[in-house]
Design an enzyme around this catalytic site. Structure first.
Site, PDB file in Angstrom:
ATOM      1  N   CYS A  76       0.939  -1.182   0.014  1.00  0.00           N
ATOM      2  CA  CYS A  76       0.079   0.018  -0.165  1.00  0.00           C
ATOM      3  C   CYS A  76       0.961   1.341  -0.096  1.00  0.00           C
ATOM      4  O   CYS A  76       1.798   1.382   0.857  1.00  0.00           O
ATOM      5  CB  CYS A  76      -0.836  -0.072   1.253  1.00  0.00           C
ATOM      6  SG  CYS A  76      -1.838   1.452   1.450  1.00  0.00           S
ATOM      7  N   CYS A  82      -0.711   5.903   7.036  1.00  0.00           N
ATOM      8  CA  CYS A  82      -2.126   5.649   7.298  1.00  0.00           C
ATOM      9  C   CYS A  82      -2.107   4.985   8.705  1.00  0.00           C
ATOM     10  O   CYS A  82      -1.162   4.253   8.981  1.00  0.00           O
ATOM     11  CB  CYS A  82      -2.669   4.930   6.177  1.00  0.00           C
ATOM     12  SG  CYS A  82      -4.535   4.088   6.704  1.00  0.00           S
ATOM     13  N   CYS A  85      -3.078   0.185   9.050  1.00  0.00           N
ATOM     14  CA  CYS A  85      -2.326  -1.004   9.252  1.00  0.00           C
ATOM     15  C   CYS A  85      -1.042  -0.719   9.924  1.00  0.00           C
ATOM     16  O   CYS A  85      -0.417   0.342   9.696  1.00  0.00           O
ATOM     17  CB  CYS A  85      -2.063  -1.584   7.711  1.00  0.00           C
ATOM     18  SG  CYS A  85      -3.515  -1.967   6.888  1.00  0.00           S
ATOM     19  N   CYS A 165      -6.808   1.034  -0.787  1.00  0.00           N
ATOM     20  CA  CYS A 165      -6.426   0.528   0.308  1.00  0.00           C
ATOM     21  C   CYS A 165      -6.605  -1.101   0.267  1.00  0.00           C
ATOM     22  O   CYS A 165      -7.588  -1.672  -0.506  1.00  0.00           O
ATOM     23  CB  CYS A 165      -7.861   0.513   1.343  1.00  0.00           C
ATOM     24  SG  CYS A 165      -7.568  -0.277   3.038  1.00  0.00           S
ATOM     25  N   GLN A 289     -18.654  -8.765  13.133  1.00  0.00           N
ATOM     26  CA  GLN A 289     -17.092  -8.966  12.853  1.00  0.00           C
ATOM     27  C   GLN A 289     -16.859  -8.588  11.314  1.00  0.00           C
ATOM     28  O   GLN A 289     -17.375  -8.627  10.343  1.00  0.00           O
ATOM     29  CB  GLN A 289     -16.829 -10.263  12.889  1.00  0.00           C
ATOM     30  CG  GLN A 289     -17.119 -10.968  14.189  1.00  0.00           C
ATOM     31  CD  GLN A 289     -15.956 -10.587  15.231  1.00  0.00           C
ATOM     32  OE1 GLN A 289     -14.994 -10.107  15.183  1.00  0.00           O
ATOM     33  NE2 GLN A 289     -16.173 -11.033  16.572  1.00  0.00           N
ATOM     34  N   TYR A 318     -21.332 -11.484  26.217  1.00  0.00           N
ATOM     35  CA  TYR A 318     -20.822 -10.654  25.417  1.00  0.00           C
ATOM     36  C   TYR A 318     -21.301 -11.040  23.883  1.00  0.00           C
ATOM     37  O   TYR A 318     -20.434 -11.022  23.203  1.00  0.00           O
ATOM     38  CB  TYR A 318     -19.407 -10.352  25.463  1.00  0.00           C
ATOM     39  CG  TYR A 318     -18.747 -10.037  26.855  1.00  0.00           C
ATOM     40  CD1 TYR A 318     -18.524  -8.849  27.339  1.00  0.00           C
ATOM     41  CD2 TYR A 318     -18.447 -11.232  27.561  1.00  0.00           C
ATOM     42  CE1 TYR A 318     -18.106  -8.528  28.508  1.00  0.00           C
ATOM     43  CE2 TYR A 318     -17.946 -11.002  28.900  1.00  0.00           C
ATOM     44  CZ  TYR A 318     -17.691  -9.725  29.316  1.00  0.00           C
ATOM     45  OH  TYR A 318     -16.979  -9.532  30.393  1.00  0.00           O
ATOM     46  N   ASP A 387     -16.702 -13.594  25.141  1.00  0.00           N
ATOM     47  CA  ASP A 387     -16.159 -12.805  23.904  1.00  0.00           C
ATOM     48  C   ASP A 387     -16.240 -11.508  24.377  1.00  0.00           C
ATOM     49  O   ASP A 387     -16.633 -10.479  23.768  1.00  0.00           O
ATOM     50  CB  ASP A 387     -16.964 -13.226  22.850  1.00  0.00           C
ATOM     51  CG  ASP A 387     -16.290 -12.461  21.602  1.00  0.00           C
ATOM     52  OD1 ASP A 387     -15.179 -11.876  21.540  1.00  0.00           O
ATOM     53  OD2 ASP A 387     -16.757 -12.565  20.377  1.00  0.00           O
ATOM     54  N   CYS A 414      -9.693 -10.682  21.946  1.00  0.00           N
ATOM     55  CA  CYS A 414      -9.182  -9.798  20.828  1.00  0.00           C
ATOM     56  C   CYS A 414      -7.959  -9.164  21.422  1.00  0.00           C
ATOM     57  O   CYS A 414      -7.545  -8.120  20.703  1.00  0.00           O
ATOM     58  CB  CYS A 414     -10.102  -8.686  20.140  1.00  0.00           C
ATOM     59  SG  CYS A 414     -11.054  -7.843  21.404  1.00  0.00           S
TER      60      CYS A 414
HETATM   61  N1  SAH Z   1     -19.701 -12.183  20.346  1.00  0.00           N
HETATM   62  C1  SAH Z   1     -20.204 -11.332  19.451  1.00  0.00           C
HETATM   63  C2  SAH Z   1     -19.726  -9.946  20.066  1.00  0.00           C
HETATM   64  C3  SAH Z   1     -18.381  -9.576  20.516  1.00  0.00           C
HETATM   65  S1  SAH Z   1     -17.770  -8.027  20.755  1.00  0.00           S
HETATM   66  C4  SAH Z   1     -19.529 -11.445  18.194  1.00  0.00           C
HETATM   67  O1  SAH Z   1     -18.723 -12.124  17.736  1.00  0.00           O
HETATM   68  O2  SAH Z   1     -20.272 -10.734  17.180  1.00  0.00           O
HETATM   69  C5  SAH Z   1     -17.820  -7.548  22.349  1.00  0.00           C
HETATM   70  C6  SAH Z   1     -19.435  -7.428  22.878  1.00  0.00           C
HETATM   71  O3  SAH Z   1     -19.488  -7.235  24.162  1.00  0.00           O
HETATM   72  C7  SAH Z   1     -19.891  -5.994  22.055  1.00  0.00           C
HETATM   73  O4  SAH Z   1     -21.139  -6.458  21.524  1.00  0.00           O
HETATM   74  C8  SAH Z   1     -20.314  -5.038  23.316  1.00  0.00           C
HETATM   75  O5  SAH Z   1     -21.144  -4.285  23.047  1.00  0.00           O
HETATM   76  C9  SAH Z   1     -20.589  -5.940  24.319  1.00  0.00           C
HETATM   77  N2  SAH Z   1     -19.976  -5.672  25.601  1.00  0.00           N
HETATM   78  C10 SAH Z   1     -19.293  -4.754  26.160  1.00  0.00           C
HETATM   79  N3  SAH Z   1     -19.036  -4.703  27.539  1.00  0.00           N
HETATM   80  C11 SAH Z   1     -20.183  -5.536  28.055  1.00  0.00           C
HETATM   81  C12 SAH Z   1     -20.359  -6.174  29.414  1.00  0.00           C
HETATM   82  N4  SAH Z   1     -19.845  -5.303  30.353  1.00  0.00           N
HETATM   83  N5  SAH Z   1     -21.251  -7.045  29.453  1.00  0.00           N
HETATM   84  C13 SAH Z   1     -21.902  -7.467  28.369  1.00  0.00           C
HETATM   85  N6  SAH Z   1     -21.631  -6.993  27.058  1.00  0.00           N
HETATM   86  C14 SAH Z   1     -20.703  -6.114  26.781  1.00  0.00           C
END
Ligand code: SAH
Length: 457
Positions: A76, A82, A85, A165, A289, A318, A387, A414
């Site tokens: 790129c 930028c 990345c 990009c 995602q 989450y 997650d 992540c």
């Molecule tokens: N598992 C989903 C989202 C993961 S991202 C997927 O794969 O698409 C993390 C998520 O956690 C987000 O949607 C965010 O809004 C939520 N989040 C953040 N803090 C939180 C909390 N304390 N309790 C519950 N959800 C929460």
């Protein structure tokens, strides 16, 4: 008296021996660590010292004396200006090895976990143009007055414009051009952060993986009616797979991209995308995602680790718009998803309906508030999937996980640093780490996603 071996503005030659979590090279002058952005392990670089702290310093490359074997020419033209990345100068296979090593290092250093085997990072066969979402700030160049649509430069709000990009969809370039010309023709001003004046703030696009359909969101600073008709016509002509065009109104004086109000200007309210066997409804605000190809890999890894037999009660904490919950639902007795954003829970309920799934229940609230309530109701999960966002789990949640004491926890992370911190607690409280699988969701960036199988000892 200053004992530091280097001073600001010194020119020194450094052997780069490690990469930090931000992707920056790390070398030493005597025992003094120097962080060098865009340097790779194996590089010998001449750097100018730009900052000196008590125990470390920062340097800027002025000459690559001997390049690392991992070094490639960035594809790129906007790298490294930028801010999108960080790793375009590193061979893709080497990126995968580095990400595996970064996860291992975090688990050892922060998690104090010895003897954990981290599997090789699962990468992409074609790691280009993988993003299904782009958010371009729109600004007026302060000197020339030209409209600029691009990405913010690193640690700055200067716009870096690029027609090519390599991680975004190629057709974003068409939309950038259309919006620029429409603004010029109609004398529409771009937003100015300092004065809070000007109208066009962001061009936001989403594309589906399955059918390559588009949603375009024009984020405006205020509710003013603009000559959208002509813009819609050009988009329809030049991007026939367009499905949905929104105006989003954002008058906040901060960095939030979307305001709370959406106005559908043309087309359908939602996009529908398919991952594996599940279909998901996506609106401008939905969390989804950004790398659909690797999302399937990530979720499949989580499913494999869950190894459901059909009798299990699963908590998906989450849960976002219920993606992992719906993937697991067909193989479990019941899945309870918990998520803090109410709109995401609405989407999750809708997604369950679309996929004819009836054994899921979605609850709005924080994982740390709702999970203890479920525990008090006597609900005992067999598996808990978590997650969390980058900051990891709240201590209150980790405490209740240990009280609930499920045989299995699948942690999707992540951020290796917070993952390691949370695993340290879980392994000191009755759990053991069985498998660690990094998945490359974000090629050419420093980010890595990891799925971990955790079992009761
Ligand atoms: N598992 C989903 C989202 C993961 S991202 C997927 O794969 O698409 C993390 C998520 O956690 C987000 O949607 C965010 O809004 C939520 N989040 C953040 N803090 C939180 C909390 N304390 N309790 C519950 N959800 C929460």
């Amino acid at each position: 008296m200053n004992n530091q071996p280097i001073q600001k503005n010194d020119i020194v030659t450094i052997n780069v021996t490690a990469l930090g979590l931000e992707g920056e090279g790390i070398g030493r002058v005597d025992t003094f660590a120097v962080f060098v952005p865009n340097a790779l392990v194996g590089d010998i670089v001449e750097v100018k010292i730009i900052k000196v702290k008590s125990h470390f310093g920062y340097g800027k490359i002025i000459n690559i004396v001997t390049p690392s074997k991992a070094r490639i020419n960035p594809a790129c033209e906007s790298f490294p200006q930028c801010g999108g990345c960080q790793m375009q100068h590193m061979d893709y296979r080497q990126q995968l090895l580095w990400k595996q090593q970064a996860v291992t290092d975090s688990l050892v250093r922060i998690g104090k976990l010895q003897d954990v085997v981290v599997h090789p990072t699962i990468g992409m066969a074609d790691p280009t143009h993988y993003r299904n979402k782009a958010q371009y700030p729109i600004r007026q160049n302060t000197v020339t007055g030209e409209i600029e649509i691009g990405f913010f430069a690193k640690q700055s709000h200067r716009i870096v414009q690029s027609d090519s990009c390599m991680i975004g969809h190629k057709d974003n370039a068409i939309l950038i051009q259309i919006v620029k010309e429409w603004m010029k023709k109609n004398h529409i001003r771009a937003y100015d952060e300092t004065s809070g004046k000007g109208l066009m703030r962001h061009l936001y696009t989403r594309t589906t993986h399955a059918k390559q359909e588009w949603m375009v969101v024009l984020v405006t600073n205020g509710d003013k009616q603009l000559p959208f008709e002509s813009l819609i016509q050009v988009i329809q002509t030049q991007l026939p797979s367009i499905k949905s065009i929104y105006q989003n109104i954002n008058t906040r004086r901060d960095n939030t991209i979307l305001g709370s109000q959406n106005r559908l200007l043309w087309g359908e309210s939602y996009l529908f995308d398919t991952i594996g066997d599940c279909t998901f409804r996506i609106s401008p605000h939905s969390f989804f995602q950004v790398n659909s190809t690797q999302t399937a890999v990530l979720y499949q890894t989580a499913i494999d680790y869950a190894d459901l037999k059909g009798h299990e009660t699963v908590f998906d904490l989450y849960c976002g718009i219920g993606t992992i919950s719906l993937f697991l639902a067909n193989k479990a007795k019941k899945v309870i998803g918990i998520e803090v954003v109410p709109q995401a829970i609405e989407d999750a309920n809708e997604n369950a309906k679309i996929n004819n799934i009836t054994n899921t229940k979605f609850l709005t609230g924080t994982a740390e508030d709702i999970t203890p309530k479920l525990q008090k109701q006597g609900i005992k999960p067999d598996i808990i999937v978590i997650d969390p966002p980058r900051k990891g789990c709240e201590q209150a949640l980790l405490d209740i996980l240990v009280v609930l004491n499920p045989p299995k926890i699948v942690y999707v992370s992540c951020n290796p640093a917070t993952l390691a911190r949370d695993l340290n607690f879980l392994t000191q409280n009755g759990y053991t780490v069985k498998a660690v699988q990094p998945v490359d969701m974000f090629p050419w960036t420093r980010h890595v996603e990891t799925v971990v199988l955790i079992e009761r000892k």
